[in-house]
Structure formats: C-alpha cells, structure tokens
Design a protein around this motif. Structure first.
Motif, PDB file in Angstrom:
ATOM      1  N   CYS A  41       0.972  -1.128  -0.136  1.00 33.27           N
ATOM      2  CA  CYS A  41       0.332   0.086  -0.443  1.00 33.27           C
ATOM      3  C   CYS A  41       0.596   1.205  -0.112  1.00 33.27           C
ATOM      4  N   VAL A  42       1.034   1.882  -1.317  1.00 29.03           N
ATOM      5  CA  VAL A  42       2.105   3.386  -0.766  1.00 29.03           C
ATOM      6  C   VAL A  42       1.187   3.977  -0.950  1.00 29.03           C
ATOM      7  N   LEU A  43       1.657   5.318   0.157  1.00 31.06           N
ATOM      8  CA  LEU A  43       0.936   6.154   0.557  1.00 31.06           C
ATOM      9  C   LEU A  43       1.668   7.436   0.449  1.00 31.06           C
ATOM     10  N   GLY A  44       1.053   8.144  -0.575  1.00 32.05           N
ATOM     11  CA  GLY A  44       1.716   9.289  -0.779  1.00 32.05           C
ATOM     12  C   GLY A  44       1.716  10.990   0.078  1.00 32.05           C
ATOM     13  N   LEU A  45       2.713  11.508   0.397  1.00 31.01           N
ATOM     14  CA  LEU A  45       2.758  12.832   1.276  1.00 31.01           C
ATOM     15  C   LEU A  45       2.083  13.490  -0.083  1.00 31.01           C
ATOM     16  N   MET A  46       0.639  13.943   0.448  1.00 33.58           N
ATOM     17  CA  MET A  46       0.302  15.421  -0.315  1.00 33.58           C
ATOM     18  C   MET A  46       1.064  16.777   0.515  1.00 33.58           C
ATOM     19  N   LYS A  47       2.001  17.836  -0.620  1.00 38.00           N
ATOM     20  CA  LYS A  47       1.994  17.041  -2.495  1.00 38.00           C
ATOM     21  C   LYS A  47       3.245  17.123  -2.105  1.00 38.00           C
ATOM     22  N   GLY A  48       3.821  17.334  -1.560  1.00 38.77           N
ATOM     23  CA  GLY A  48       5.576  17.061  -2.291  1.00 38.77           C
ATOM     24  C   GLY A  48       6.211  15.928  -2.751  1.00 38.77           C
ATOM     25  N   SER A  49       5.197  15.007  -2.460  1.00 36.81           N
ATOM     26  CA  SER A  49       6.147  13.516  -2.770  1.00 36.81           C
ATOM     27  C   SER A  49       5.054  13.234  -4.097  1.00 36.81           C
ATOM     28  N   LEU A  50       4.141  14.003  -5.048  1.00 34.73           N
ATOM     29  CA  LEU A  50       3.425  13.867  -5.968  1.00 34.73           C
ATOM     30  C   LEU A  50       4.075  13.594  -6.932  1.00 34.73           C
ATOM     31  N   VAL A  51       4.995  14.052  -7.824  1.00 34.97           N
ATOM     32  CA  VAL A  51       5.977  13.622  -8.709  1.00 34.97           C
ATOM     33  C   VAL A  51       5.968  12.594  -8.693  1.00 34.97           C
ATOM     34  N   VAL A  62      -0.628  16.312   5.565  1.00 32.46           N
ATOM     35  CA  VAL A  62      -0.769  16.483   7.052  1.00 32.46           C
ATOM     36  C   VAL A  62      -0.858  18.029   6.723  1.00 32.46           C
ATOM     37  N   THR A  63      -1.115  18.976   7.811  1.00 32.38           N
ATOM     38  CA  THR A  63      -1.487  19.858   8.249  1.00 32.38           C
ATOM     39  C   THR A  63      -0.766  20.541   9.649  1.00 32.38           C
ATOM     40  N   SER A  64      -0.342  21.396   9.630  1.00 36.25           N
ATOM     41  CA  SER A  64       0.046  22.357  10.739  1.00 36.25           C
ATOM     42  C   SER A  64      -0.066  23.598  10.538  1.00 36.25           C
ATOM     43  N   GLN A  65      -0.194  24.054  12.618  1.00 39.39           N
ATOM     44  CA  GLN A  65      -0.514  25.304  12.601  1.00 39.39           C
ATOM     45  C   GLN A  65       0.593  25.441  13.951  1.00 39.39           C
ATOM     46  N   ARG A  66       2.225  26.493  13.445  1.00 37.04           N
ATOM     47  CA  ARG A  66       2.987  26.578  14.185  1.00 37.04           C
ATOM     48  C   ARG A  66       2.238  27.728  15.181  1.00 37.04           C
ATOM     49  N   GLU A  67       1.903  27.481  16.370  1.00 32.39           N
ATOM     50  CA  GLU A  67       1.719  28.038  17.476  1.00 32.39           C
ATOM     51  C   GLU A  67       3.048  28.942  18.288  1.00 32.39           C
ATOM     52  N   GLN A  68       3.746  29.849  17.113  1.00 27.55           N
ATOM     53  CA  GLN A  68       4.829  30.628  17.885  1.00 27.55           C
ATOM     54  C   GLN A  68       5.219  30.893  19.022  1.00 27.55           C
ATOM     55  N   ARG A 118       3.688  25.211  19.875  1.00 23.89           N
ATOM     56  CA  ARG A 118       2.684  24.661  20.197  1.00 23.89           C
ATOM     57  C   ARG A 118       2.756  23.819  18.523  1.00 23.89           C
ATOM     58  N   VAL A 119       2.960  22.373  17.661  1.00 28.65           N
ATOM     59  CA  VAL A 119       2.692  22.640  16.399  1.00 28.65           C
ATOM     60  C   VAL A 119       1.247  21.648  16.370  1.00 28.65           C
ATOM     61  N   LEU A 120       0.293  21.812  16.297  1.00 30.65           N
ATOM     62  CA  LEU A 120      -0.771  21.034  16.252  1.00 30.65           C
ATOM     63  C   LEU A 120      -1.260  20.392  14.720  1.00 30.65           C
ATOM     64  N   THR A 121      -0.689  19.466  14.588  1.00 29.04           N
ATOM     65  CA  THR A 121      -1.360  18.610  13.204  1.00 29.04           C
ATOM     66  C   THR A 121      -2.518  17.832  12.699  1.00 29.04           C
ATOM     67  N   GLU A 122      -2.917  18.413  11.572  1.00 24.84           N
ATOM     68  CA  GLU A 122      -4.407  16.720  11.267  1.00 24.84           C
ATOM     69  C   GLU A 122      -3.629  16.483  10.523  1.00 24.84           C
ATOM     70  N   ILE A 123      -4.894  15.202   9.933  1.00 21.73           N
ATOM     71  CA  ILE A 123      -4.003  14.164   9.084  1.00 21.73           C
ATOM     72  C   ILE A 123      -5.699  14.245   8.939  1.00 21.73           C
ATOM     73  N   PHE A 124      -5.347  14.502   7.061  1.00 21.85           N
ATOM     74  CA  PHE A 124      -6.491  13.894   6.605  1.00 21.85           C
ATOM     75  C   PHE A 124      -5.642  12.228   5.191  1.00 21.85           C
ATOM     76  N   PHE A 125      -6.695  11.604   4.780  1.00 21.10           N
ATOM     77  CA  PHE A 125      -6.389  11.113   3.939  1.00 21.10           C
ATOM     78  C   PHE A 125      -7.836  10.727   2.922  1.00 21.10           C
ATOM     79  N   SER A 126      -6.608  10.880   1.978  1.00 17.54           N
ATOM     80  CA  SER A 126      -7.291  11.273   0.690  1.00 17.54           C
ATOM     81  C   SER A 126      -9.212  10.318   0.849  1.00 17.54           C
TER      82      SER A 126
END
Ligand code: IMP
Ligand code: MG
Length: 179
Positions: free
Chosen positions: A35-45, A65-71, A75-83
């Motif tokens: 099962c190949v799981l590509g991390l969007m979007k940088g690994s698409l090509v 993966v989205t991250s919001q850095r609270e300077q 703290r780094v808040l991260t959310e993960i979305f599977f396509s």
C-alpha cells in the motif's frame, strides 16, 4: 522566478536514482502486495515516477498533513487527512515523504499510521536532511541525502515547493533560503 533556481539534481540523475530505488524496494517487498501512501503534495511527482518502477502489486493512496505553528507557545498542532479511507490494518505500507527535515512531521504521521495496525510500515524519502533532525528518526530509503552546507539552501522542483511555487520543475533545484 524560474531562472533564480540552480539545478542540483537533473532529470537524468533523478530517473536513474528512482529506478535504483524501485529495484531495492521491490526486492525488500518481494511477493507481497503493498500500500503506497504518498504525502501530499510534495511527494506527488516522486510517487508518480516511483510506482512505475516498482514491479509489485500495489495500491496508491494520498495523505495530507497540516500544521499550524503557534509561535508563542512553541506548539505544533497537526491534522491528518487521508484522501480515501485507507484500510491499513494488516497491510504492508510504504510511506513516501518529500523531505525529512526536523523529522517532526514524519514522526507524527508514523505514530498515527501505527494506530491503524499495519503489518509493516516503511518510509522512503525523496530528500533527507539528517543534520536538521530534532527527532531521532530515519527513512528506510532515501533518494537524495543532503548534507551541510547545502542544507542552507532551500530545495524546490520535482514536486517540492516554496510557497506552492516551483513544483512543476522537472529537476530538483535550490534557491537561497528564504528569510
Ligand atoms: P519537518 O517536519 O521539519 O521534517 O518538515 C518537513 C517538511 O518541511 C517537508 O515535508 C517539506 O514540506 C518542508 N521542507 C523542509 N525543507 C524544505 C526544502 O528545502 N524545500 C521545500 N520544502 C521543505
Ligand atoms: Mg511543503
């Protein structure tokens, strides 16, 4: 803008390296369906090229993966979305990452994927910057390790972006590290 980019790895170098990786990975997973799981979007090509060099039965999925850095709080808040809802349980998973820098994104993602109970979980990165690591974590395969002083430049092209730009360049290049 494109003329500010200096070429680091040419299309030919990338094609050769991707073919080598395809052989190594196919040997490691011989006879299994992965099962190949590509991390969007940088690994698409990278993913588009690598899967065509993998003589294995495989399925393809994307994760973001989205991250919001609270300077202030550091703290780094991260959310993960599977396509797609990916049934990872009992699967041999190959995660494709674009760049492993501090390792924070990858470690978060790996912990999350482990919760789904895959039979195995391996990582192949397009670029690894080991000197920048804050978490002790290494990909199983890396196309291009980048060491100091090059780590001081910012990599773009072949899917890699700066502010969403440059992803379409057919080679991997560098620009001066943006401030
Ligand atoms: P980490 O969580 O610090 O390992 O961050 C890795 C992420 O930072 C990668 O997935 C890239 O999106 C981004 N990144 C780090 N260095 C570069 C670079 O030189 N060019 C483009 N993106 C980069
Ligand atoms: Mg990015």
């Amino acid at each position: 803008m494109r003329d500010e980019v200096s070429v680091l790895f040419t299309e030919e170098q990338i094609a050769r390296r991707v073919a080598e990786l395809g052989e190594e990975i196919a040997t490691a997973f011989a006879g299994r369906e992965i099962c190949v799981l590509g991390l969007m979007k940088g690994s698409l090509v990278f993913m588009a090229d690598l899967i065509r060099r993998l003589p294995l039965d495989l399925t393809v999925h994307l994760v973001r993966v989205t991250s919001q850095r609270e300077q202030a709080a550091g703290r780094v808040l991260t959310e993960i979305f599977f396509s797609t809802s990916v049934p990872l349980e009992g699967r041999d998973v190959l995660l494709l990452d674009d760049i492993v820098d501090t390792g924070i994104t990858l470690s978060y993602l790996l912990a999350h994927i482990h919760e789904h109970g895959p039979a195995s979980l391996r990582v192949c990165a397009l670029v690894d910057k080991p000197e920048a690591r804050k978490i002790d974590l290494n990909p199983d395969w890396t196309a291009f390790p980048i060491h100091e002083p090059l780590a001081d430049r910012f990599l773009v092209g072949y899917g890699l972006d700066w502010m969403e730009r440059f992803r379409g360049l057919p080679f991997i290049g560098t620009i001066p590290r943006p401030r």
